[in-house]
Design an enzyme around this catalytic site. Sequence first.
Site, PDB file in Angstrom:
ATOM      1  CG  HIS A   1      -0.380   0.159   2.520  1.00  0.00           C
ATOM      2  ND1 HIS A   1      -1.067   0.695   3.579  1.00  0.00           N
ATOM      3  CD2 HIS A   1       0.842  -0.147   3.015  1.00  0.00           C
ATOM      4  CE1 HIS A   1      -0.308   0.709   4.660  1.00  0.00           C
ATOM      5  NE2 HIS A   1       0.857   0.202   4.333  1.00  0.00           N
TER       6      HIS A   1
ATOM      7  CB  CYS B   1       3.927   5.094   4.891  1.00  0.00           C
ATOM      8  SG  CYS B   1       4.572   4.059   6.218  1.00  0.00           S
TER       9      CYS B   1
ATOM     10  CG  HIS C   1       5.228   0.635   2.449  1.00  0.00           C
ATOM     11  ND1 HIS C   1       4.438   1.730   2.144  1.00  0.00           N
ATOM     12  CD2 HIS C   1       4.840   0.227   3.685  1.00  0.00           C
ATOM     13  CE1 HIS C   1       3.617   1.974   3.165  1.00  0.00           C
ATOM     14  NE2 HIS C   1       3.841   1.079   4.108  1.00  0.00           N
TER      15      HIS C   1
ATOM     16  CG  HIS D   1       2.962  -3.574   6.166  1.00  0.00           C
ATOM     17  ND1 HIS D   1       3.971  -3.142   6.991  1.00  0.00           N
ATOM     18  CD2 HIS D   1       2.438  -2.459   5.601  1.00  0.00           C
ATOM     19  CE1 HIS D   1       4.055  -1.821   6.923  1.00  0.00           C
ATOM     20  NE2 HIS D   1       3.128  -1.381   6.079  1.00  0.00           N
TER      21      HIS D   1
ATOM     22  CG  ASP E   1      -1.956 -13.648   0.327  1.00  0.00           C
ATOM     23  OD1 ASP E   1      -1.105 -12.976   0.955  1.00  0.00           O
ATOM     24  OD2 ASP E   1      -1.750 -14.815  -0.056  1.00  0.00           O
ATOM     25  CG  HIS E   2       1.088 -12.422  -2.528  1.00  0.00           C
ATOM     26  ND1 HIS E   2       0.735 -13.262  -1.504  1.00  0.00           N
ATOM     27  CD2 HIS E   2       2.438 -12.396  -2.571  1.00  0.00           C
ATOM     28  CE1 HIS E   2       1.835 -13.752  -0.953  1.00  0.00           C
ATOM     29  NE2 HIS E   2       2.877 -13.239  -1.578  1.00  0.00           N
TER      30      HIS E   2
ATOM     31  CD  GLU F   1       1.060  -0.983   8.911  1.00  0.00           C
ATOM     32  OE1 GLU F   1       0.350  -0.549   7.988  1.00  0.00           O
ATOM     33  OE2 GLU F   1       1.635  -0.254   9.744  1.00  0.00           O
TER      34      GLU F   1
END
Length: 137
Positions: free
Chosen positions: A14, A33, A39, A41, A79-80, A126
């Site tokens: 995100h 960020c 970037h 998590h 996811d991904h 996170e």
Amino acid sequence: MVYIQRRERFSSAHQLFNPNWSIEKNDEVFGKCANKNFHGHNFNLIVTVKGSINPDTGFVMNLVDLKRLMKIYVTDKLDHRNLNTDVDFMIGKMASTEVLAVEIWKILEPKISEHHAFLHCVRLEETENNFVEYYGE
């Protein structure tokens, strides 16, 4: 009242960026960020459900059902993926962990209530040091 929990994991990218602000203001508020290249998590999602124990099953809610709901409606979509560009329920929203936790609540709460249980908390971790809890308030 009995509380049960289920944890699922997902990885997402995100960017925290307010389009109404200058790049300088975004950098000042969001720091790294705000990186235009995003970037990522490795998130932990912990969902807490509460309710009475069903005398026929001994369950508040079958954890297999909770796992399925979390997977189909949340983690499979996250996811991904890039939260800013790939996730339908996050388009046009700030991709903060706080906003994501609220949106996950909105998705899961009606699904869980169909199983005669109540969503109590969505906890989204996170990092090992940064996490959000949302109780639907």
